[in-house]
Structure formats: structure tokens, C-alpha cells
Motif scaffolding. Structure first.
Motif, PDB file in Angstrom:
ATOM      1  N   MET A   1       0.859  -1.190   0.000  1.00  0.00           N
ATOM      2  CA  MET A   1       0.000   0.000   0.000  1.00  0.00           C
ATOM      3  C   MET A   1       0.891   1.234   0.000  1.00  0.00           C
ATOM      4  N   GLN A   2       0.608   2.109  -0.942  1.00  0.00           N
ATOM      5  CA  GLN A   2       1.480   3.276  -1.067  1.00  0.00           C
ATOM      6  C   GLN A   2       1.380   4.182   0.151  1.00  0.00           C
ATOM      7  N   ASN A   3       2.501   4.681   0.611  1.00  0.00           N
ATOM      8  CA  ASN A   3       2.550   5.664   1.696  1.00  0.00           C
ATOM      9  C   ASN A   3       1.956   5.179   3.005  1.00  0.00           C
ATOM     10  N   ARG A   4       1.921   3.880   3.201  1.00  0.00           N
ATOM     11  CA  ARG A   4       1.411   3.380   4.479  1.00  0.00           C
ATOM     12  C   ARG A   4       2.453   3.637   5.563  1.00  0.00           C
ATOM     13  N   THR A   5       2.004   4.104   6.714  1.00  0.00           N
ATOM     14  CA  THR A   5       2.900   4.342   7.845  1.00  0.00           C
ATOM     15  C   THR A   5       2.657   3.259   8.888  1.00  0.00           C
ATOM     16  N   PHE A   6       3.730   2.676   9.430  1.00  0.00           N
ATOM     17  CA  PHE A   6       3.561   1.747  10.557  1.00  0.00           C
ATOM     18  C   PHE A   6       3.086   2.530  11.773  1.00  0.00           C
ATOM     19  N   THR A   7       2.232   1.930  12.579  1.00  0.00           N
ATOM     20  CA  THR A   7       1.666   2.644  13.734  1.00  0.00           C
ATOM     21  C   THR A   7       2.772   3.148  14.669  1.00  0.00           C
ATOM     22  N   ALA A   8       3.848   2.358  14.778  1.00  0.00           N
ATOM     23  CA  ALA A   8       4.919   2.766  15.699  1.00  0.00           C
ATOM     24  C   ALA A   8       5.634   4.029  15.210  1.00  0.00           C
ATOM     25  N   ASP A   9       5.517   4.317  13.913  1.00  0.00           N
ATOM     26  CA  ASP A   9       6.215   5.483  13.361  1.00  0.00           C
ATOM     27  C   ASP A   9       5.323   6.724  13.277  1.00  0.00           C
ATOM     28  N   ALA A  10       4.040   6.581  13.622  1.00  0.00           N
ATOM     29  CA  ALA A  10       3.118   7.724  13.524  1.00  0.00           C
ATOM     30  C   ALA A  10       3.482   8.756  14.597  1.00  0.00           C
ATOM     31  N   THR A  11       3.797   9.936  14.180  1.00  0.00           N
ATOM     32  CA  THR A  11       4.317  10.979  15.076  1.00  0.00           C
ATOM     33  C   THR A  11       3.350  12.166  15.066  1.00  0.00           C
ATOM     34  N   PRO A  12       3.118  12.767  16.243  1.00  0.00           N
ATOM     35  CA  PRO A  12       2.212  13.924  16.284  1.00  0.00           C
ATOM     36  C   PRO A  12       2.617  14.970  15.229  1.00  0.00           C
ATOM     37  N   GLY A  13       1.609  15.498  14.538  1.00  0.00           N
ATOM     38  CA  GLY A  13       1.886  16.458  13.468  1.00  0.00           C
ATOM     39  C   GLY A  13       1.848  15.816  12.087  1.00  0.00           C
ATOM     40  N   ASP A  14       1.995  14.462  12.046  1.00  0.00           N
ATOM     41  CA  ASP A  14       1.982  13.761  10.750  1.00  0.00           C
ATOM     42  C   ASP A  14       0.543  13.598  10.249  1.00  0.00           C
ATOM     43  N   HIS A  15       0.427  13.576   8.943  1.00  0.00           N
ATOM     44  CA  HIS A  15      -0.815  13.154   8.312  1.00  0.00           C
ATOM     45  C   HIS A  15      -0.508  11.771   7.734  1.00  0.00           C
ATOM     46  N   VAL A  16      -1.220  10.731   8.217  1.00  0.00           N
ATOM     47  CA  VAL A  16      -0.804   9.363   7.849  1.00  0.00           C
ATOM     48  C   VAL A  16      -1.956   8.511   7.331  1.00  0.00           C
ATOM     49  N   THR A  17      -1.564   7.430   6.651  1.00  0.00           N
ATOM     50  CA  THR A  17      -2.467   6.315   6.433  1.00  0.00           C
ATOM     51  C   THR A  17      -1.862   5.121   7.161  1.00  0.00           C
ATOM     52  N   VAL A  18      -2.600   4.644   8.174  1.00  0.00           N
ATOM     53  CA  VAL A  18      -2.163   3.432   8.883  1.00  0.00           C
ATOM     54  C   VAL A  18      -3.100   2.303   8.469  1.00  0.00           C
ATOM     55  N   ALA A  19      -2.578   1.096   8.465  1.00  0.00           N
ATOM     56  CA  ALA A  19      -3.413  -0.039   8.048  1.00  0.00           C
ATOM     57  C   ALA A  19      -3.106  -1.243   8.921  1.00  0.00           C
ATOM     58  N   GLY A  20      -4.153  -2.000   9.219  1.00  0.00           N
ATOM     59  CA  GLY A  20      -3.932  -3.191  10.053  1.00  0.00           C
ATOM     60  C   GLY A  20      -5.247  -3.800  10.486  1.00  0.00           C
TER      61      GLY A  20
ATOM     62  N   VAL B   1      -9.669  -6.047   8.561  1.00  0.00           N
ATOM     63  CA  VAL B   1      -8.514  -5.256   8.124  1.00  0.00           C
ATOM     64  C   VAL B   1      -9.019  -3.921   7.602  1.00  0.00           C
ATOM     65  N   VAL B   2      -8.481  -2.837   8.160  1.00  0.00           N
ATOM     66  CA  VAL B   2      -8.916  -1.509   7.732  1.00  0.00           C
ATOM     67  C   VAL B   2      -7.699  -0.621   7.488  1.00  0.00           C
ATOM     68  N   SER B   3      -7.929   0.408   6.695  1.00  0.00           N
ATOM     69  CA  SER B   3      -6.907   1.448   6.622  1.00  0.00           C
ATOM     70  C   SER B   3      -7.557   2.766   7.035  1.00  0.00           C
ATOM     71  N   VAL B   4      -6.800   3.549   7.768  1.00  0.00           N
ATOM     72  CA  VAL B   4      -7.310   4.795   8.335  1.00  0.00           C
ATOM     73  C   VAL B   4      -6.383   5.930   7.933  1.00  0.00           C
ATOM     74  N   THR B   5      -6.966   7.007   7.415  1.00  0.00           N
ATOM     75  CA  THR B   5      -6.159   8.177   7.066  1.00  0.00           C
ATOM     76  C   THR B   5      -6.581   9.342   7.955  1.00  0.00           C
ATOM     77  N   GLY B   6      -5.610  10.054   8.490  1.00  0.00           N
ATOM     78  CA  GLY B   6      -5.942  11.197   9.328  1.00  0.00           C
ATOM     79  C   GLY B   6      -4.716  11.819   9.966  1.00  0.00           C
ATOM     80  N   ASP B   7      -4.966  12.800  10.832  1.00  0.00           N
ATOM     81  CA  ASP B   7      -3.866  13.492  11.515  1.00  0.00           C
ATOM     82  C   ASP B   7      -3.502  12.768  12.804  1.00  0.00           C
ATOM     83  N   VAL B   8      -2.210  12.750  13.095  1.00  0.00           N
ATOM     84  CA  VAL B   8      -1.729  12.163  14.344  1.00  0.00           C
ATOM     85  C   VAL B   8      -1.573  13.286  15.353  1.00  0.00           C
ATOM     86  N   GLU B   9      -2.130  13.069  16.551  1.00  0.00           N
ATOM     87  CA  GLU B   9      -2.000  14.079  17.609  1.00  0.00           C
ATOM     88  C   GLU B   9      -1.513  13.438  18.894  1.00  0.00           C
ATOM     89  N   GLU B  10      -0.900  14.282  19.694  1.00  0.00           N
ATOM     90  CA  GLU B  10      -0.483  13.811  21.001  1.00  0.00           C
ATOM     91  C   GLU B  10      -1.717  13.664  21.871  1.00  0.00           C
TER      92      GLU B  10
END
Ligand code: ATP
Ligand code: AMO
Length: 434
Positions: A1-20, A68-77
Motif C-alpha cells: 500500500m502506497q505511503n502506508r505508515t507503521f503505527t509505531a512510526d506515527a508521530t504527532p503532526g503527521d498526516h498518515v495512512t495506517v493499516a492493520g 482489516v482496515v486502513s485509516v487516514t488522518g492526523d496524528v496528535e499527542e
């Protein structure tokens, strides 16, 4: 999946797509959370029902666990979130819906028996404990390969369909090979020896072996993975050095690179890579020590193979890894060299863990006449092994080697009760699928 971010790498301020996988849904009323799990960990996805698009909330909260889902959104603290961060979703896609009835609970809250787990390995290896075992197994193999590379050993692959057995006549799985009788190979033994006489000289193989053993025990498999090593111009003592080095390298790599996995298995505090030299007891010393423990009903005499209780008694007595050397020739295979000044004594060895045997090996008989003589002594027909023996006429150097059972190495390393825990899809008397 293009541009998928691992959950462990999701950092506040990022806009991500996580999947799992949907690990859990916690609905608190106005607010609800979906916990998404992937290989790297878990992340909280927050739904504020009044403030979010209705369809989005419905998709996110109506999905069944383990879908199995993919979620796109902003990461916040968010300090109240389990990992300190959360995703506010803009988009959710259900990639694969899971049936609400699961054959086992990957969160581990409901325990399943081993058989159910093995029937549903995909779900079972979603459990952190199972996943940890196979991550560690992979680390062991990686470390072993590195070690072999460092000592100039070349990885080889030898045939698994063969015409003859090597480790005794009875434990072979027969098959028909274009009308001819053939067998699944029990060991790369003869092939690895043939390669030390080639230009490769020092070789290793990590591959499957097949043994039609009838017994159904917690430490035997009918298909196992072996780490085989063989080298020209070394003797059995040097082969033991390499064997010990391999084991220590595997333990050190796990201690260094698998802290999280060890923690998951509850072993982080006690896990230690062995550092001291492994004691090398002769077979004679071993049976004396076993007899002295008084643990056996009957005393062992010279020539006896060591029964399981004997291995245990000696293991408890020694308390760590150790070698047993200088076995009686009679109970070692034809390819093991005997001492020239005492033909009843062989240069075979075993590496033992206090719980069980891990390795067999030895100095090999490289002299053609002695080798053929050995076949006769063990009641084998050397003509059947002509493809092997004849290469000993064309310059076969002195050589030695050994083989580990990978599952036993992992099982003893992680103190697993059953060898089946250390293999994804075990083959045993009862199990031919999955
Ligand atoms: P409602 O009033 O409809 O229940 P709300 O949006 O006001 O929802 P809160 O009352 O703040 O939510 O929180 C409900 C529960 O959820 C509380 O126990 C709170 O600690 C917890 N909570 C709220 N936000 C988060 C968050 N982002 N991560 C983890 N827990 C949270
Ligand atoms: P051996 O038969 O002792 O030696 O096998 C070597 C190691 O492989 C493992 N092992 C098994 N593990 C699980 N299930 C089994 N059925 C099983 N059988 C063996 C054990 C054992 O110590 N050719 C020689 C090795 C050599 O001399 O190089 C051999 O096969 O850990």
C-alpha cells in the motif's frame, strides 16, 4: 500500500495512512475508540460522534474485530491514549471484513489449546507471544547465517528427494519417483560431505529434513529444519568450536535484537547468552556421572545409548550446555571416524542442552578403504552409496561437521514446552494440514 505508515512510526503532526487489524472497539457514548494493530504495534483512532461525519463513524465502529482496515488522518499527542498518540480519522476503508465468530481470540484473553492454535496459525500468530517466537526464530537464523559468512562458509541447497537414507534404514518416508523407489531425505549428510571435497570446502545448509519416526513426543517432528555445517581440514574438536560459536552467536543476537520479544514472552530478565566454554565430557565420563546421580533405575554400561532420563539427569548435574565426545563407534553412523588406536571409540560428539540433545556431529571418515569397511560393519551395502563413496577416491580432504535441529534450538532457548510451538505448520503423526 502506497505511503502506508507503521503505527509505531506515527508521530504527532503527521498526516498518515495506517493499516492493520481492528484489535478492539471501545464505545464510551459520545466518544469511541478503535484500536488498530499492525506488525509494529497499536494505535488509537478517535471518533467524536457529534463532530464527525456520520458515515465515517458508522464504518469505523460497526466493523468487527480482526477486520482489516486502513485509516487516514492526523496524528496528535494524547496522553490518555495507550501509546500517547491518536489518529483523528478523515477516511476509513474496510479492506477485509472479519467474521464475528473467530476460532480463537488473538488478543489472548481467551486461551486456546495448541491444536486449535495450530489449525488457525494465521490468527494464532497475531498473538504477541506467538509472533515473538517466530521473530526470534528468524533472528536465530539470521545470526547463524552471519556467523557462517564470517567464517567463510558457503550456503548450499541439497536434494530432498533421494535414493538412499543415511541415518539408519527405518525412518524414511518412501515415495515413487517416476516408477522408482525414492525417499524424502533425512539429512544432507552425504551431500554436504561431497561438497567439502569440492572447491567449496566449507559449506552450510539450512533446510528441511524428513523422518518417519513413529513416536509422538514434545521434542520430535516428522519434518524439521536443520542447520548443517561441514568443513574441510578441521577435526572434531574444531568442529565443536564452530558449533559452540554458532550457538553463542544466536543467543547474543537474540539478547541484543529481540528485547521486546523476550519481554512479551516474560523472559527479558532471565535471558542470558552463554559466555563460558561448554564442558566437553567423554561418553565414559558422562555415563559415570549419570550413574553417580542415582536417578536411573538401572545403571548404564559402556555401549548403551543415553535414554531420555539419563540426558535429563546429566543435564541437571551439569546445569548448562555441554558436549559429549568419544562415543562408542557402534552407536554412531558409518560416516563418523573412529580413533585409529581404538576402533571401538569414535570421534562423534553431541551438543546437549540440559533438557535434550541439540546437535550431532563428528570427524568424518575420509579414507576410502576405511569408509567402505564401515559400511560392511554396519550391515549396509556400499554399492547403494556408490555415488558417495566413489568421490572418496578422487581426493577427499579430512573433514568434520555437525547439524542442529532449529526447532530444538528455539524450543530450549525460549523454554517452550512443546517443539510444535517453534514451527509454523508442524508435521507429526496426527498433523498433515494445514
Ligand atoms: P461523552 O461526554 O459523550 O461521554 P466526551 O467527548 O465528553 O464524551 P470524555 O467525557 O472526555 O469524552 O471522556 C470519556 C472517557 O474517555 C473518559 O474516561 C476519558 O478519560 C476518556 N477519553 C477521552 N478522550 C480520550 C482520548 N483521546 N484517549 C483516551 N481516552 C480518552
Ligand atoms: P541427528 O540425526 O542427530 O544427526 O540430527 C541432528 C539434530 O537434528 C535434530 N533432529 C530433530 N529435531 C526434531 N525432530 C526430529 N525428528 C529430529 N531429528 C533430528 C536434533 C538432532 O540433534 N547427519 C547428522 C548430523 C551430522 O553428523 O552432521 C544427523 O542428522 O536436534
Amino acid at each position: 500500500m502506497q505511503n502506508r505508515t507503521f503505527t509505531a512510526d506515527a508521530t504527532p503532526g503527521d498526516h498518515v495512512t495506517v493499516a492493520g487489524w481492528v484489535h478492539e472497539i471501545r464505545d464510551l457514548g459520545g466518544i469511541a475508540f478503535l484500536i488498530l494493530r499492525d506488525k509494529s504495534g497499536k494505535i488509537q483512532v478517535k471518533f467524536e460522534k457529534d463532530e464527525m461525519d456520520e458515515d465515517l463513524v458508522e464504518t469505523g465502529l460497526n466493523v468487527h474485530r480482526e477486520s482489516v482496515v486502513s485509516v487516514t488522518g492526523d496524528v496528535e499527542e494524547e496522553e490518555r491514549a495507550p501509546t500517547g498518540v491518536e489518529v483523528t480519522p478523515e477516511d476509513i476503508e474496510v479492506l477485509a471484513e472479519a467474521d464475528p465468530q473467530l476460532p480463537l481470540d488473538p488478543s489472548g484473553k481467551v486461551e486456546a489449546d495448541l491444536s486449535t492454535r495450530l489449525d488457525n496459525r494465521t490468527l494464532d500468530v497475531r498473538r504477541p507471544e506467538s509472533k515473538a517466537i517466530f521473530e526470534i526464530r528468524a533472528e536465530v537464523l539470521r545470526a547463524v547465517r552471519d556467523y557462517f559468512r564470517d567464517i567463510g562458509s558457503t550456503e548450499i541447497n541439497t536434494p530432498k528427494i533421494v535414493a538412499t537414507g543415511t541415518e539408519g534404514g527405518t525412518e524414511l518416508f518412501p515415495l515413487t519417483y517416476f516408477g522408482e523407489e525414492a525417499f524424502m531425505n533425512q539429512s544432507p549428510q552425504l551431500f554436504k560431505q561431497l561438497m567439502v571435497g569440492s572447491g567449496l570446502e566449507r559449506v552450510f545448509e539450512i533446510g528441511p529434513i524428513f523422518r518417519a519416526e513413529e513416536h509422538n513426543t514434545p521434542r520430535h517432528l516428522n519434518e524439521a529444519t536443520m542447520i548443517d555445517f561441514e568443513s574441510s581440514f578441521i577435526d572434531h574438536e574444531e568442529a565443536m568450536d564452530v558449533c559452540e560459536g554458532t550457538l553463542k552467536a544466536a543467543y547474543s543476537a537474540v539478547a541484543e535484537n529481540c528485547q521486546d520479544e523476550l519481554e512479551t514472552l516474560g523472559l527479558a530478565d532471565e535471558f542470558e547468552a552463554p559466555e563460558d566454554d561448554f564442558p566437553r565430557l567423554t561418553y565414559e565420563e558422562a555415563i559415570e556421572r549419570i550413574n553417580a546421580t542415582g536417578e536411573l533405575d538401572e545403571q548404564l554400561v559402556w555401549g548403551d545409548d543415553l535414554p531420555t532420563e539419563a540426558e535429563r539427569a546429566l543435564g541437571d548435574d551439569v546445569g548448562g550446555h555441554y558436549f559429549i565426545t568419544d562415543w562408542p563407534s557402534e552407536i554412531k553412523p558409518f560416516y563418523i571416524q573412529d580413533y585409529d588406536d581404538d576402533p571401538d571409540l569414535s570421534k562423534g560428539f553431541d551438543l546437549m542442552h540440559p533438557r535434550m540433545e541439540l546437535v550431532s556431529g563428528g570427524q568424518r571418515e575420509h579414507r576410502y578403504d576405511n569408509l567402505v569397511e564401515g559400511f560392511h560393519q554396519q550391515g549396509l551395502d556400499p554399492d547403494q552409496f556408490d555415488y558417495y563413496t566413489k568421490m572418496f577416491k578422487y581426493g577427499m580432504p579430512p573433514h568434520a561437521g555437525w547439524a542442529y535441529g532449529v526447532e530444538r534450538l528455539v524450543m530450549t532457548m525460549l523454554d517452550l514446552e512443546n517443539i510444535r510451538e517453534a514451527v509454523l505448520f508442524p508435521r507429526d503423526r496426527q498433523r498433515l494440514s494445514p
